[in-house]
Design a protein around this motif. Structure first.
Motif, short mmCIF file in Angstrom:
data_model
loop_
_atom_site.label_atom_id
_atom_site.label_comp_id
_atom_site.label_asym_id
_atom_site.label_seq_id
_atom_site.Cartn_x
_atom_site.Cartn_y
_atom_site.Cartn_z
N PRO A 148 -6.34 4.92 4.09
CA PRO A 148 -5.66 3.61 4.00
C PRO A 148 -5.79 2.98 2.61
O PRO A 148 -4.82 2.42 2.10
CB PRO A 148 -6.37 2.76 5.07
N GLY A 149 -6.95 3.11 2.00
CA GLY A 149 -7.13 2.54 0.65
C GLY A 149 -6.25 3.22 -0.37
O GLY A 149 -5.68 2.56 -1.25
N ALA A 155 0.96 1.97 -2.97
CA ALA A 155 1.94 0.90 -2.79
C ALA A 155 1.84 -0.10 -3.94
O ALA A 155 2.86 -0.54 -4.48
CB ALA A 155 1.73 0.20 -1.45
N ASP A 156 0.63 -0.47 -4.32
CA ASP A 156 0.43 -1.40 -5.43
C ASP A 156 0.96 -0.83 -6.74
O ASP A 156 1.58 -1.54 -7.53
CB ASP A 156 -1.04 -1.77 -5.58
N ASP A 157 0.70 0.46 -6.99
CA ASP A 157 1.16 1.12 -8.22
C ASP A 157 2.69 1.12 -8.30
O ASP A 157 3.27 0.80 -9.33
CB ASP A 157 0.65 2.56 -8.32
N VAL A 158 3.33 1.50 -7.20
CA VAL A 158 4.79 1.54 -7.17
C VAL A 158 5.35 0.13 -7.34
O VAL A 158 6.28 -0.10 -8.13
CB VAL A 158 5.30 2.18 -5.85
N ALA A 159 4.77 -0.84 -6.63
CA ALA A 159 5.24 -2.22 -6.72
C ALA A 159 5.11 -2.77 -8.14
O ALA A 159 6.02 -3.44 -8.64
CB ALA A 159 4.48 -3.11 -5.73
N ALA A 160 4.01 -2.46 -8.80
CA ALA A 160 3.80 -2.95 -10.17
C ALA A 160 4.82 -2.34 -11.13
O ALA A 160 5.38 -3.04 -11.99
CB ALA A 160 2.38 -2.64 -10.64
N ARG A 161 5.09 -1.07 -10.97
CA ARG A 161 6.04 -0.39 -11.85
C ARG A 161 7.46 -0.93 -11.63
O ARG A 161 8.20 -1.18 -12.58
CB ARG A 161 5.98 1.10 -11.62
N VAL A 162 7.82 -1.11 -10.38
CA VAL A 162 9.15 -1.65 -10.06
C VAL A 162 9.26 -3.08 -10.56
O VAL A 162 10.29 -3.47 -11.13
CB VAL A 162 9.42 -1.56 -8.54
N ALA A 163 8.22 -3.88 -10.39
CA ALA A 163 8.25 -5.28 -10.82
C ALA A 163 8.48 -5.40 -12.32
O ALA A 163 9.18 -6.31 -12.76
CB ALA A 163 6.95 -5.98 -10.42
N ARG A 164 7.91 -4.50 -13.10
CA ARG A 164 8.12 -4.56 -14.55
C ARG A 164 9.61 -4.44 -14.90
O ARG A 164 10.11 -5.13 -15.78
CB ARG A 164 7.33 -3.45 -15.26
N THR A 187 4.37 4.61 4.95
CA THR A 187 3.88 4.35 6.31
C THR A 187 3.00 5.50 6.76
O THR A 187 3.24 6.66 6.40
CB THR A 187 5.04 4.21 7.31
N PRO A 188 1.99 5.22 7.57
CA PRO A 188 1.21 6.31 8.13
C PRO A 188 2.07 7.07 9.13
O PRO A 188 2.94 6.51 9.79
CB PRO A 188 0.04 5.61 8.82
N ASP A 189 1.82 8.35 9.24
CA ASP A 189 2.56 9.20 10.17
C ASP A 189 2.11 8.86 11.59
O ASP A 189 0.94 8.96 11.93
CB ASP A 189 2.26 10.68 9.85
N THR A 190 3.07 8.46 12.42
CA THR A 190 2.71 8.08 13.79
C THR A 190 2.38 9.28 14.67
O THR A 190 1.85 9.11 15.75
CB THR A 190 3.87 7.29 14.46
N HIS A 191 2.67 10.49 14.19
CA HIS A 191 2.37 11.70 14.97
C HIS A 191 0.99 12.25 14.66
O HIS A 191 0.53 13.16 15.35
CB HIS A 191 3.44 12.77 14.72
#
Length: 193
Positions: A148-149, A155-164, A187-191
């Motif tokens: 999870p971490g 997610a944070d890395d992608v969001a920061a790059r997109v935000a720039r 998303t975590p795999d539900t299976h």
């Protein structure tokens, strides 16, 4: 901002269910998209682009301002333009609040529907897209093994790059730049157990 505009939410309110639900409306999402593309727009300009009434767009802009998604821009004579609030918006819910989690899920489903329509529209006509833009477009699907971490960090890395790229001022955008849609879903795999 004018005196009648609401105070943006504080850190503790940023992931509350009311704020998330405020965004889970098709017209509000469309208005935010317009503001992201244009930088700022009036209720009249939003109405012209959405097919809604000026009064309806004004109502939705005030609601978005109340929850800190938009703010008033500098007036242009008698016109009251709005712009996206600085910092974008992260709507990861407080997982301790079942109401916030449900609201975030509703918003996610609405967003997926909108983005799916955009993807269908793009790929229906992608063959007519100039080669350099077609080569730049991509769709990535992958199964990653992560804690999870690690998933949150990704997610944070992608969001920061997109935000720039998303928050660049018009004067800072290179020649030939044009809007591009980004959809990143982790998303975590539900299976998986």
């Amino acid at each position: 901002m004018s005196d009648d505009a609401a105070t943006p939410p504080g850190p503790a309110e940023r992931s509350g269910p009311e704020r998330i639900r405020a965004l889970a409306h098709p017209v509000r999402l469309e208005i935010l998209d317009i503001l992201d593309r244009l930088g700022e727009a009036t209720a009249t300009e939003c109405a012209q682009r959405t097919g809604q009434t000026v009064a309806n767009c004004s109502f939705h802009l005030r609601t978005l301002a109340k929850y800190g998604f938009v703010e008033e821009a500098e007036r242009r004579g008698r016109q009251r333009p709005w712009r996206p609030a600085p910092g974008g918006y992260d709507l990861r819910p407080d997982v301790g609040s079942s109401d916030a989690v449900r609201a975030a899920d509703e918003l996610a489903l609405l967003t997926l529907e909108r983005e799916t329509r955009r993807l269908h529209a793009y790929y229906a006509h992608a063959h007519a897209t100039p080669a350099r833009w077609r080569e730049a477009a991509s769709m990535l699907t992958e199964v990653v093994w992560a804690t999870p971490g690690e998933l949150a960090e990704l997610a944070d890395d992608v969001a920061a790059r997109v935000a720039r790229l998303a928050r660049r001022a018009p004067a800072d955008r290179p020649a030939g730049a044009r809007p591009a849609n980004v959809l990143a879903v982790l998303t975590p795999d539900t299976h998986a157990d």
